[in-house]
Scaffold this motif. Sequence first.
Motif, PDB file in Angstrom:
ATOM      1  N   TRP A 119       0.840  -1.205   0.000  1.00 20.32           N
ATOM      2  CA  TRP A 119       0.000   0.000   0.000  1.00 20.32           C
ATOM      3  C   TRP A 119       0.871   1.249   0.000  1.00 20.32           C
ATOM      4  O   TRP A 119       1.813   1.370   0.780  1.00 20.32           O
ATOM      5  N   PHE A 120       0.532   2.197  -0.888  1.00 23.17           N
ATOM      6  CA  PHE A 120       1.168   3.509  -0.866  1.00 23.17           C
ATOM      7  C   PHE A 120       0.452   4.385   0.156  1.00 23.17           C
ATOM      8  O   PHE A 120      -0.782   4.435   0.191  1.00 23.17           O
ATOM      9  N   ARG A 121       1.226   5.049   0.990  1.00 22.77           N
ATOM     10  CA  ARG A 121       0.652   5.919   2.018  1.00 22.77           C
ATOM     11  C   ARG A 121       1.121   7.351   1.806  1.00 22.77           C
ATOM     12  O   ARG A 121       2.323   7.622   1.835  1.00 22.77           O
ATOM     13  N   GLU A 122       0.171   8.257   1.581  1.00 25.23           N
ATOM     14  CA  GLU A 122       0.487   9.683   1.506  1.00 25.23           C
ATOM     15  C   GLU A 122       0.242  10.286   2.878  1.00 25.23           C
ATOM     16  O   GLU A 122      -0.899  10.423   3.325  1.00 25.23           O
ATOM     17  N   ILE A 123       1.316  10.641   3.551  1.00 23.57           N
ATOM     18  CA  ILE A 123       1.231  11.232   4.889  1.00 23.57           C
ATOM     19  C   ILE A 123       2.102  12.485   4.895  1.00 23.57           C
ATOM     20  O   ILE A 123       3.305  12.414   4.665  1.00 23.57           O
ATOM     21  N   ASN A 124       1.473  13.629   5.124  1.00 18.52           N
ATOM     22  CA  ASN A 124       2.191  14.901   5.122  1.00 18.52           C
ATOM     23  C   ASN A 124       1.624  15.762   6.238  1.00 18.52           C
ATOM     24  O   ASN A 124       0.614  16.448   6.064  1.00 18.52           O
ATOM     25  N   ASP A 125       2.254  15.702   7.397  1.00 21.08           N
ATOM     26  CA  ASP A 125       1.704  16.403   8.556  1.00 21.08           C
ATOM     27  C   ASP A 125       1.765  17.916   8.427  1.00 21.08           C
ATOM     28  O   ASP A 125       1.042  18.634   9.106  1.00 21.08           O
ATOM     29  N   LYS A 126       2.637  18.418   7.531  1.00 20.30           N
ATOM     30  CA  LYS A 126       2.697  19.864   7.322  1.00 20.30           C
ATOM     31  C   LYS A 126       1.493  20.352   6.535  1.00 20.30           C
ATOM     32  O   LYS A 126       0.835  21.329   6.913  1.00 20.30           O
ATOM     33  N   SER A 127       1.176  19.684   5.426  1.00 20.88           N
ATOM     34  CA  SER A 127       0.068  20.114   4.570  1.00 20.88           C
ATOM     35  C   SER A 127      -1.271  19.521   5.000  1.00 20.88           C
ATOM     36  O   SER A 127      -2.310  20.180   4.903  1.00 20.88           O
ATOM     37  N   PHE A 128      -1.254  18.258   5.440  1.00 18.56           N
ATOM     38  CA  PHE A 128      -2.494  17.563   5.775  1.00 18.56           C
ATOM     39  C   PHE A 128      -2.378  16.923   7.151  1.00 18.56           C
ATOM     40  O   PHE A 128      -2.304  15.698   7.281  1.00 18.56           O
ATOM     41  N   PRO A 129      -2.331  17.729   8.203  1.00 20.54           N
ATOM     42  CA  PRO A 129      -2.084  17.179   9.545  1.00 20.54           C
ATOM     43  C   PRO A 129      -3.198  16.248  10.006  1.00 20.54           C
ATOM     44  O   PRO A 129      -4.380  16.515   9.808  1.00 20.54           O
ATOM     45  N   GLY A 130      -2.782  15.126  10.583  1.00 18.12           N
ATOM     46  CA  GLY A 130      -3.734  14.226  11.213  1.00 18.12           C
ATOM     47  C   GLY A 130      -4.486  13.308  10.295  1.00 18.12           C
ATOM     48  O   GLY A 130      -5.394  12.593  10.730  1.00 18.12           O
ATOM     49  N   GLN A 131      -4.131  13.262   9.020  1.00 18.28           N
ATOM     50  CA  GLN A 131      -4.831  12.368   8.106  1.00 18.28           C
ATOM     51  C   GLN A 131      -3.898  11.944   6.987  1.00 18.28           C
ATOM     52  O   GLN A 131      -2.790  12.452   6.844  1.00 18.28           O
ATOM     53  N   GLY A 132      -4.369  10.984   6.183  1.00 21.99           N
ATOM     54  CA  GLY A 132      -3.545  10.488   5.092  1.00 21.99           C
ATOM     55  C   GLY A 132      -4.398   9.794   4.051  1.00 21.99           C
ATOM     56  O   GLY A 132      -5.625   9.742   4.152  1.00 21.99           O
ATOM     57  N   LEU A 133      -3.735   9.260   3.022  1.00 24.00           N
ATOM     58  CA  LEU A 133      -4.404   8.572   1.927  1.00 24.00           C
ATOM     59  C   LEU A 133      -3.658   7.284   1.635  1.00 24.00           C
ATOM     60  O   LEU A 133      -2.425   7.258   1.682  1.00 24.00           O
ATOM     61  N   GLU A 134      -4.388   6.211   1.337  1.00 23.19           N
ATOM     62  CA  GLU A 134      -3.746   4.952   0.975  1.00 23.19           C
ATOM     63  C   GLU A 134      -4.302   4.434  -0.341  1.00 23.19           C
ATOM     64  O   GLU A 134      -5.503   4.514  -0.603  1.00 23.19           O
ATOM     65  N   LEU A 135      -3.415   3.917  -1.191  1.00 18.87           N
ATOM     66  CA  LEU A 135      -3.794   3.274  -2.437  1.00 18.87           C
ATOM     67  C   LEU A 135      -3.045   1.960  -2.557  1.00 18.87           C
ATOM     68  O   LEU A 135      -1.838   1.908  -2.292  1.00 18.87           O
ATOM     69  N   LYS A 136      -3.735   0.929  -2.957  1.00 17.35           N
ATOM     70  CA  LYS A 136      -3.105  -0.381  -3.120  1.00 17.35           C
ATOM     71  C   LYS A 136      -2.228  -0.382  -4.365  1.00 17.35           C
ATOM     72  O   LYS A 136      -2.648   0.036  -5.443  1.00 17.35           O
ATOM     73  N   VAL A 137      -0.988  -0.845  -4.207  1.00 17.87           N
ATOM     74  CA  VAL A 137       0.000  -0.827  -5.288  1.00 17.87           C
ATOM     75  C   VAL A 137       0.089  -2.197  -5.953  1.00 17.87           C
ATOM     76  O   VAL A 137       0.281  -3.211  -5.281  1.00 17.87           O
ATOM     77  N   GLU A 138      -0.070  -2.207  -7.274  1.00 23.34           N
ATOM     78  CA  GLU A 138       0.152  -3.431  -8.031  1.00 23.34           C
ATOM     79  C   GLU A 138       1.607  -3.557  -8.459  1.00 23.34           C
ATOM     80  O   GLU A 138       2.200  -4.633  -8.403  1.00 23.34           O
ATOM     81  N   LYS A 139       2.199  -2.395  -8.873  1.00 28.71           N
ATOM     82  CA  LYS A 139       3.566  -2.443  -9.391  1.00 28.71           C
ATOM     83  C   LYS A 139       4.172  -1.054  -9.379  1.00 28.71           C
ATOM     84  O   LYS A 139       3.528  -0.084  -9.772  1.00 28.71           O
ATOM     85  N   VAL A 140       5.399  -0.930  -8.904  1.00 29.39           N
ATOM     86  CA  VAL A 140       6.130   0.331  -9.012  1.00 29.39           C
ATOM     87  C   VAL A 140       6.713   0.409 -10.419  1.00 29.39           C
ATOM     88  O   VAL A 140       7.461  -0.469 -10.854  1.00 29.39           O
ATOM     89  N   LEU A 141       6.342   1.475 -11.155  1.00 32.55           N
ATOM     90  CA  LEU A 141       6.770   1.639 -12.540  1.00 32.55           C
ATOM     91  C   LEU A 141       8.042   2.480 -12.667  1.00 32.55           C
ATOM     92  O   LEU A 141       8.848   2.267 -13.568  1.00 32.55           O
ATOM     93  N   TYR A 142       8.200   3.435 -11.745  1.00 35.72           N
ATOM     94  CA  TYR A 142       9.357   4.328 -11.822  1.00 35.72           C
ATOM     95  C   TYR A 142       9.532   5.009 -10.481  1.00 35.72           C
ATOM     96  O   TYR A 142       8.550   5.390  -9.835  1.00 35.72           O
ATOM     97  N   HIS A 143      10.788   5.182 -10.090  1.00 34.12           N
ATOM     98  CA  HIS A 143      11.072   5.979  -8.902  1.00 34.12           C
ATOM     99  C   HIS A 143      12.489   6.516  -8.974  1.00 34.12           C
ATOM    100  O   HIS A 143      13.439   5.768  -9.190  1.00 34.12           O
TER     101      HIS A 143
END
Length: 298
Positions: A13-37
């Motif tokens: 699962w990818f987790r978007e957690i940014n306490d500076k911009s979005f304190p106290g919450q986050g977003l998760e998306l299930k990852v099938e495959k990392v294509l590029y990083h």
Amino acid sequence: MSSCNYELIKDGWFREINDKSFPGQGLELKVEKVLYHSESEFQDILVFQSATYGNVLVLDGIVQATERDEFAYQEMITHIPLYAHRNPRNVLIVGGGDGGVLREVVKHSCVDKATLVEIDESVIKLAQKYLPGMACAFENEKVQIKLQDGFQFLRDVAEKPEQRYDVIITDSSDPEGPAEAFFQKEYFQLLHSALKEDGVVIAQASENVWLNLDYIRDLVASASSVFARAEYCYTTVPTYTSGQLGLIVCTKTENTNLKHAARHPSDGEQSQMRYYNAQMHSASFVLPTWAHQRIYRP
């Protein structure tokens, strides 16, 4: 290769957690495959194939676009200013290297020229490879690409009175790193200088009323100190934190009614749109009572 964004993928699962911009919450998306990083010269870039939202573009740990819902953002940030203008012919896009806004701009037959200014060429190349449905207008005959800093581009335009735009769209990432300057008063002043007298400017406001209402109030106040009119509206995008994203729309003239379309899409134009219509244009400016009072009342 940097490991920054891989730290945000755990147990598939990818987790978007940014306490500076979005304190106290986050977003998760299930990852099938990392294509590029990797790290570009300017930012950390991750592209992955998700289980339910198609390919996903992530910059500095924050979701920028997914194939499933990107049109809700691209259409509204583009068509609100373009249809609020009676005859937009020359359009400037600052940012937007994924090509989504550019795709929407060239749908308007009245537009003669669309200039896209993007600082990070790697975003364009990755979008062409992994988000082809968004990056489909780079070769359009109306399009001109400038690979440079948007802030400096506008400074240069300010010194050329003959170079002014009917519509300017600021499609930046969130106000951190290279995009931070796009959320300050000086930037609104540069936009004002680059705009024709009857022109319209729109910028993504980063926040929405559920996240940081005081920030929105201050941003609208800052824009209002430069432009004759500044209005806040929003679009709904499931993969942006809390499902909403704010937009700020500005004009130099008091008599430009930003909240209603001055032109309506032709049948051919409307058939290419999945989110925007004239009713949605007006509805996007309607805010809950508490939010409207906080943003617009002194």
